[in-house]
Design an enzyme around this catalytic site. Sequence first.
Site, PDB file in Angstrom:
ATOM      1  N   CYS A  87       0.824  -1.217   0.000  1.00 57.09           N
ATOM      2  CA  CYS A  87       0.000   0.000   0.000  1.00 57.09           C
ATOM      3  C   CYS A  87       0.851   1.256   0.000  1.00 57.09           C
ATOM      4  CB  CYS A  87      -0.887   0.063   1.234  1.00 57.09           C
ATOM      5  SG  CYS A  87      -1.462  -1.526   1.793  1.00 57.09           S
TER       6      CYS A  87
ATOM      7  N   TYR B 123     -17.158  16.783  20.343  1.00 58.03           N
ATOM      8  CA  TYR B 123     -17.331  18.088  19.732  1.00 58.03           C
ATOM      9  C   TYR B 123     -16.408  19.118  20.372  1.00 58.03           C
ATOM     10  CZ  TYR B 123     -18.964  22.838  19.330  1.00 58.03           C
ATOM     11  OH  TYR B 123     -18.988  24.195  19.151  1.00 58.03           O
TER      12      TYR B 123
END
Lengths: 459, 459
Positions: A46, A429
């Site tokens: 990869c 968040y």
Amino acid sequence: MPERLLVVGGDAAGMSAASQARRRRPAAALEVIAFERGGHTSYSACGIPYLIGGLVEELDDLVARTPEVFRDRFQIDARIGHEVIGIDTKNRRVRVREIQSGTEYQEAYDQLVVATGAEPRRPPIPGIEAEGIHGVQTLDDAVSVERSLEGGARRAVIVGAGYIGLEMAEAFVLRGLDVTLVEQAPQPMTTLDLEMGELVADALREIGVGLRLGEEVEGFDVVEGRVRSVEAGGGSIPADLVVLGTGTRPASGLAEEAGIPIGPTGGVRTDARMRTEVPGVWAAGDCVETFHRVSRKPVAIALGTHANKQGRVAGINLGGGYATFPGVVGTAVSKICSVEVARTGLNESEAEAAGFAFGSVVVESSTRAGYYPGAEKMTVKLIAELQTGRLLGAQIVGAEGAAKRIDVIATALWNEMTVDEIQGMDLSYAPPFSPVWDPVLIAARKAQERAEDGWTDAP
Amino acid sequence: MPERLLVVGGDAAGMSAASQARRRRPAAALEVIAFERGGHTSYSACGIPYLIGGLVEELDDLVARTPEVFRDRFQIDARIGHEVIGIDTKNRRVRVREIQSGTEYQEAYDQLVVATGAEPRRPPIPGIEAEGIHGVQTLDDAVSVERSLEGGARRAVIVGAGYIGLEMAEAFVLRGLDVTLVEQAPQPMTTLDLEMGELVADALREIGVGLRLGEEVEGFDVVEGRVRSVEAGGGSIPADLVVLGTGTRPASGLAEEAGIPIGPTGGVRTDARMRTEVPGVWAAGDCVETFHRVSRKPVAIALGTHANKQGRVAGINLGGGYATFPGVVGTAVSKICSVEVARTGLNESEAEAAGFAFGSVVVESSTRAGYYPGAEKMTVKLIAELQTGRLLGAQIVGAEGAAKRIDVIATALWNEMTVDEIQGMDLSYAPPFSPVWDPVLIAARKAQERAEDGWTDAP
């Protein structure tokens, strides 16, 4: 006398199996020999596009462990340049050819791991064997592409716009080449649905890649054995260098010849512990087929992370432990310069093929709070089962920070969550990381709203 | 005549409730009035540190919707500078004070949403009301900090090293101030366990923040009404400006006076639809307590994303729909310059308090494939139940790309997965995004290995 474990294939799956077996059983109890026909063990295929693109400096950086390390640290005899050319499952023997000398010999085994990997699909196009036409599966392929580049190649044509094709396009752009990508589908990245694929097409055009979509390669113009141009869509594209990104298939020929059962995908069939149906024979990595947890069907997906996990599972079991490979949900990620792309689960055509009735939403939002520097666009597509709202798949295209969110969705998919359940989840968040509603939650919320309205197209 | 909905508090929770109710019921069916004692509606308090740090240019950038937008686009009468000072739940009336004029008036309601937010904990330290000592809860606080900075403040002392304290430390460093952080615990970020908190301490020291850990603030030296220094640990720290990062508590006083039941955390108690126990009265946002899905106990967590979701749930229900808020798992994320920090679930002391027997692992790995440019260190801690291997919590400290991985773990936690199940998940892999085993999987694998060994400390 110790038992003897032979491993066919010295990359991720094979060497993970070998190492795990060794961890649990010392050399006095288990002799381990691995055969690798190429010149390297345990490398990251990869990583090849990044090596060629110049982001990774040395070929050796891609090699996790050399044969010397396996020998000295693990007492594993890893023989590079040795190809297994036959398996006799009845007498538990393999036939090996030493590639350089051509010498052949036999080795007996008590346990065998087949980890022969994948092989590139080479479409039967006239001229495809010419010089200058490369696969990018092995480090040896990387060396030969690099040789073409150093020989002055200026124009690259890539056939097939899947992950490898796109990553090679980025690499060649980074090296300053003129790059053309030829894809027979009307979009790049056919693992995505059309509207998401079009976002990827935009990203490719933006970095200057010439896109020839909906065009089939008809042939190669070959002069003195070397490719000069690619014939596609009725025209001719000059090429100093061609890369085949036309996908791979399980390299299961050796197993098949030995009578080891092959599944409908062409991959070696195994159970969850990575045993084949032949006593003493195990298989792992790109050569096997695995279980897709959403479609409930076998799939063959060539990916280093699966190969590593499967090899590890085989090795734990070979070492006397107990482990299972739980299947996949089809998660994948990639990037083209600054645009990130990811998917998991089923896309629309896969969901249809698997017999699901489904609806979908495509939602554009932002990687960070809108007011925070570096907030950029990201698009999330969710596919959900009509009758239950259960998530079936997702796709993401967006700026930095977008793609890895696919793992949240993959985890939700793994747990068979509905979009209603997903929208309520407690995801992190803070303004540098996400809008107050994370894009994953926004998409799930929209999907749930559509579901409540019966997936009608009312405004 | 339309029904009348009154909303107390014009920020995330209150205005989400108002908007959602409006979406489902037009003005002819539902009149909506929101009262906000401050000068702004629907703003991102979480953005204040970035405004002060200069990353966000304008205060208005933090305001999602102004009162004018609510009036014109949503027919919602949002009255800023109006404080609700009493609720009469028997006669369904509120008493309102117009802050500037001091005028008081009453308004009747059919339905009421209490969304009064959180208020800073101000420890009873002599001098704490002096000028130059700031909370950072509201945009008005931001304006007054900015005024101190523009007045030439050079030395900032932050009391309390939680999320707000750390984000303000970064902001002041970016503005070129000398910054000292005083924290009574032996580590910053007590929502993390000690060894993870120490990684955060290193990050703070690296950007030049003076750390006074294990020191309590004993007083403030105040000259002419203005703070001059902070007395802590037996010494004195000169300060032109002090910020209180000493946490918040639910601003539930108004509700409590009105006889609306308050839970053990000090937050207003609601059911999953955000109804209080008083007919016609709902509550949402930082003023309520919510259900922690791992400890199964009520918690009060002030966070914009919960406030938004809870407000939306209340609004859907008020609008005639059906929605529930499913609780939280305690996910949070932050950053200090280039170091990212995140947590979810229970930390060790919380797990102990909740009565779990548990083990833990701390694993260092890499944000990307080791050979890929920008691969940097990240540390993952997992806490798992001893008897079952079920995940109980996680903490992450690391470089860019590290923290958002907490969402994968939060999703696994939400689904009550064991570390054995987590290690097998199909998370995305490509070298720019992850090592071949994602750090989350590596940590789960190590935890599972520890579990198999009975969590002994054998090497």
